[in-house]
Scaffold this motif. Structure first.
Motif, short mmCIF file in Angstrom:
data_model
loop_
_atom_site.label_atom_id
_atom_site.label_comp_id
_atom_site.label_asym_id
_atom_site.label_seq_id
_atom_site.Cartn_x
_atom_site.Cartn_y
_atom_site.Cartn_z
N GLY A 152 0.81 -1.22 0.00
CA GLY A 152 0.00 0.00 0.00
C GLY A 152 0.84 1.27 0.00
O GLY A 152 0.43 2.30 -0.54
N GLN A 153 2.04 1.19 0.59
CA GLN A 153 2.90 2.37 0.61
C GLN A 153 3.39 2.71 -0.80
O GLN A 153 3.46 3.87 -1.18
CB GLN A 153 4.09 2.12 1.54
CG GLN A 153 3.70 2.03 3.01
CD GLN A 153 3.23 3.37 3.55
OE1 GLN A 153 3.89 4.39 3.41
NE2 GLN A 153 2.05 3.37 4.15
N ALA A 195 2.48 6.00 -3.00
CA ALA A 195 3.54 6.80 -3.59
C ALA A 195 3.30 7.00 -5.08
O ALA A 195 3.48 8.10 -5.62
CB ALA A 195 4.90 6.14 -3.35
N LEU A 253 11.82 8.82 -0.73
CA LEU A 253 10.98 9.59 0.20
C LEU A 253 10.05 8.72 1.03
O LEU A 253 9.63 9.11 2.12
CB LEU A 253 10.13 10.61 -0.58
CG LEU A 253 10.89 11.64 -1.38
CD1 LEU A 253 9.95 12.40 -2.32
CD2 LEU A 253 11.58 12.63 -0.44
N VAL A 254 9.69 7.54 0.49
CA VAL A 254 8.67 6.73 1.17
C VAL A 254 9.24 5.41 1.68
O VAL A 254 9.11 5.09 2.87
CB VAL A 254 7.48 6.46 0.22
CG1 VAL A 254 6.46 5.54 0.88
CG2 VAL A 254 6.84 7.77 -0.18
N PRO A 302 13.07 5.58 4.05
CA PRO A 302 12.98 6.07 5.43
C PRO A 302 12.30 5.06 6.36
O PRO A 302 12.64 4.98 7.53
CB PRO A 302 12.13 7.34 5.31
CG PRO A 302 12.27 7.77 3.90
CD PRO A 302 12.46 6.52 3.10
N GLN A 303 11.36 4.29 5.83
CA GLN A 303 10.69 3.29 6.66
C GLN A 303 11.54 2.03 6.79
O GLN A 303 11.61 1.42 7.86
CB GLN A 303 9.33 2.92 6.05
CG GLN A 303 8.38 4.09 5.98
CD GLN A 303 7.02 3.68 5.43
OE1 GLN A 303 6.39 2.78 5.93
NE2 GLN A 303 6.58 4.35 4.38
N TYR A 319 8.65 5.06 15.65
CA TYR A 319 7.28 5.53 15.53
C TYR A 319 6.45 4.30 15.28
O TYR A 319 6.97 3.30 14.81
CB TYR A 319 7.10 6.53 14.39
CG TYR A 319 7.51 5.98 13.06
CD1 TYR A 319 6.62 5.21 12.31
CD2 TYR A 319 8.78 6.18 12.56
CE1 TYR A 319 7.00 4.66 11.12
CE2 TYR A 319 9.18 5.64 11.36
CZ TYR A 319 8.28 4.89 10.65
OH TYR A 319 8.66 4.33 9.47
N GLU A 320 5.18 4.39 15.58
CA GLU A 320 4.37 3.19 15.40
C GLU A 320 3.88 3.10 13.97
O GLU A 320 3.56 4.11 13.36
CB GLU A 320 3.18 3.23 16.35
CG GLU A 320 3.68 3.37 17.76
CD GLU A 320 2.81 2.61 18.73
OE1 GLU A 320 1.79 2.06 18.30
OE2 GLU A 320 3.18 2.60 19.91
N ALA A 321 3.81 1.90 13.45
CA ALA A 321 3.30 1.73 12.10
C ALA A 321 1.81 2.06 12.07
O ALA A 321 1.14 1.97 13.08
CB ALA A 321 3.53 0.31 11.62
N GLY A 322 1.33 2.43 10.90
CA GLY A 322 -0.10 2.74 10.77
C GLY A 322 -0.20 4.16 10.37
O GLY A 322 -1.18 4.77 10.22
#
Lengths: 245, 242
Positions: free
Chosen positions: A143-144, A148, A161-162, A165-166, A242-245
């Protein structure tokens, strides 16, 4: 009990046990001979730092490019990345260093053993990094990428950018572990006569016949590098949390 | 938005999801796709939104054909907006940064100009106080409304919404549907996939019933819900409408 106190306690117990073990072995420490060569340890340690840093940066780059290659749609690129990873992970670093220095570097006219050493070490570690990064990239939900693309990012922008970083946050602990290994693996560079910390200890040992006095500083020298790295990795993990979601 | 879909076919492996699907609408503002799960609604919407390429067939909006090459599709996606069932906000960015990212990196606005552009919609939809939160700190309804604003930030020609309320509880569903109604009033054009039949009836200009990879029936909302000649569609509505 606080965390710091617990750590101190464990280290104290370990130190006590080791002291008892050394005492019972009846080994008589002779530090004078080794102390005379202290400068050798310092230069060796600095060389280890420099070699590790150079191959660390290179191996991260190699790993990232290979990880993208492993996920490539083009069979030839995917195959090249896969063969590289399996070949490197399946053979000892010792053999890679010897072949890299005496065969490959020789053939292309590369004579500087420090450059060759850093390159081989980077290629070695890069294969492990690649698998770590590949896992990180694969763990980002589809989905990410959809989102994007939907907002009109190019594939490169989407990665930068997407996805990255994750993914970086996910792979940080594994990468830190790999870097700790890389620093210790740099000790094998002694086989191609790179004057790093391990070679320094071996030489001092052969001059003084004081084996433990030569190798204990070696252990301390590596811990001096790997412990801060582990601490840094834990700090980065919290920083990126940070929390996912 | 006059939509013309001709002979659209899509398959994943051996499974045919869309089977020579045809659909033509009038010059309408809101098209709602309804039908059973697995009937092909989402697949159709993803092709309309330029996210997937069909195996065969063509799509055009107001006479302009959706491109089939990657460069053309990229340009197309930059002119439309898409909202997903699972929001798909970027979890590493604040709500505000989720909104400004496409404006800055795709549409060339300065970060300051981008923040200025999204300030008014954030205010209007009562999300301004949440702008600096990460997605994990937002409720589902807030996440989806931010996702809708992200899709709208670049002022797209039209919006594609794929079951935007399916992951939400009734209260949050209401707040998202209210936002979509409001968008329709201010002139936003959209294609919506939904299971909220009451809402579909209110907001749709035309409804297309998608099932078995084809459009079983389509037409103005009033006709479709009340006197659709297709028995399959009548049965479907009879089962789920009060």
């Amino acid at each position: 009990m606080t965390r710091a106190l617990a750590h101190t306690l464990v280290v104290a117990i370990l130190a006590a046990l080791l002291t008892v073990a050394f005492w019972r072995s009846g080994y008589e420490f002779q530090w004078e001979g080794v102390w005379a060569y202290r400068q050798k340890f310092v230069t060796g340690w600095l060389t280890t730092v420099a070699m590790s840093l150079a191959s660390l940066v290179l191996s991260a780059l190699v790993g990232l490019v290979t990880a993208v290659g492993l996920r490539s749609r083009w069979p030839l690129i995917e195959a090249a990345a896969r063969v590289y990873v399996e070949l490197i992970r399946g053979t000892p670093l010792l053999v890679q260093l010897l072949i890299g220095f005496y065969v490959v570097a020789n053939a292309v006219g590369l004579e500087n053993r420090y450059v060759v050493g850093a390159l081989v070490l980077a290629l070695f570690s890069g294969a492990y990094m690649a698998e770590i990064f590949r896992g990180g990239l694969a763990a980002i939900p589809a989905g990410q990428r959809d989102a994007a693309r939907a907002i009109g990012l190019t594939p490169w922008q989407s990665l930068r950018l997407v996805i990255l970083p994750q993914a970086i946050r996910l792979v940080l602990p594994a990468v830190a572990g790999q870097l700790v290994s890389l620093i210790k693996d740099s000790s094998l560079l002694s086989v191609i006569a790179v004057s790093e910390l391990t070679l320094a200890a071996q030489e001092v040992n052969s001059f003084t016949y004081s084996t433990l006095e030569s190798y204990l500083p070696l252990a301390a020298g590596y811990l001096l590098l790997t412990l801060p790295l582990s601490a840094l990795s834990r700090w980065l993990e919290r920083h990126f949390a940070y929390e996912a979601g | 938005m006059e939509l013309v879909v001709k002979g659209l076919t899509q398959a994943f492996g051996a499974t045919t999801v869309l089977d020579r699907l045809d659909l033509t609408t009038g010059d309408i503002r809101a098209l709602v796709l309804v039908g059973p799960s697995g009937g092909g609604k989402t697949t159709l919407l993803r092709i309309l939104a330029g996210l997937d390429l069909p195996l065969e067939g063509s799509v055009s909006f107001a006479g302009v054909t959706v491109p089939r090459d990657e460069a053309g599709l990229l340009a197309y996606r930059r002119k439309v907006g898409t909202v997903f069932q699972a929001y798909n906000l970027f979890p590493h960015l604040s709500a505000l940064d989720n909104l400004t990212l496409p404006l800055v990196h795709v549409h060339g606005l300065s970060p300051a100009a981008a923040r200025k552009r999204v300030a008014e919609p954030l205010e209007r939809f009562k999300l301004a106080e949440h702008a600096h939160k990460r997605p994990s700190q937002l409720s589902g309804g807030q996440k989806q409304r931010i996702a809708i604003l992200r899709a709208l930030a670049s002022q797209p020609e039209r919006l594609f919404l794929d079951e935007p309320t399916s992951a939400l509880d009734p209260e949050m569903t209401a707040e998202v549907l209210e936002m979509i109604s409001e968008l329709k009033e201010i002139g936003t054009r959209f294609v919506l996939v939904t299971h909220e039949m009451g809402f579909a009836r209110r907001v749709a200009d035309e409804v297309a019933f998608v099932g078995g990879g084809k459009v079983v029936a389509s037409g103005p909302a009033a006709t479709m819900f009340k006197h659709c000649p297709e028995p399959r569609v009548r049965e479907f509505f009879a089962r789920i409408l009060p």
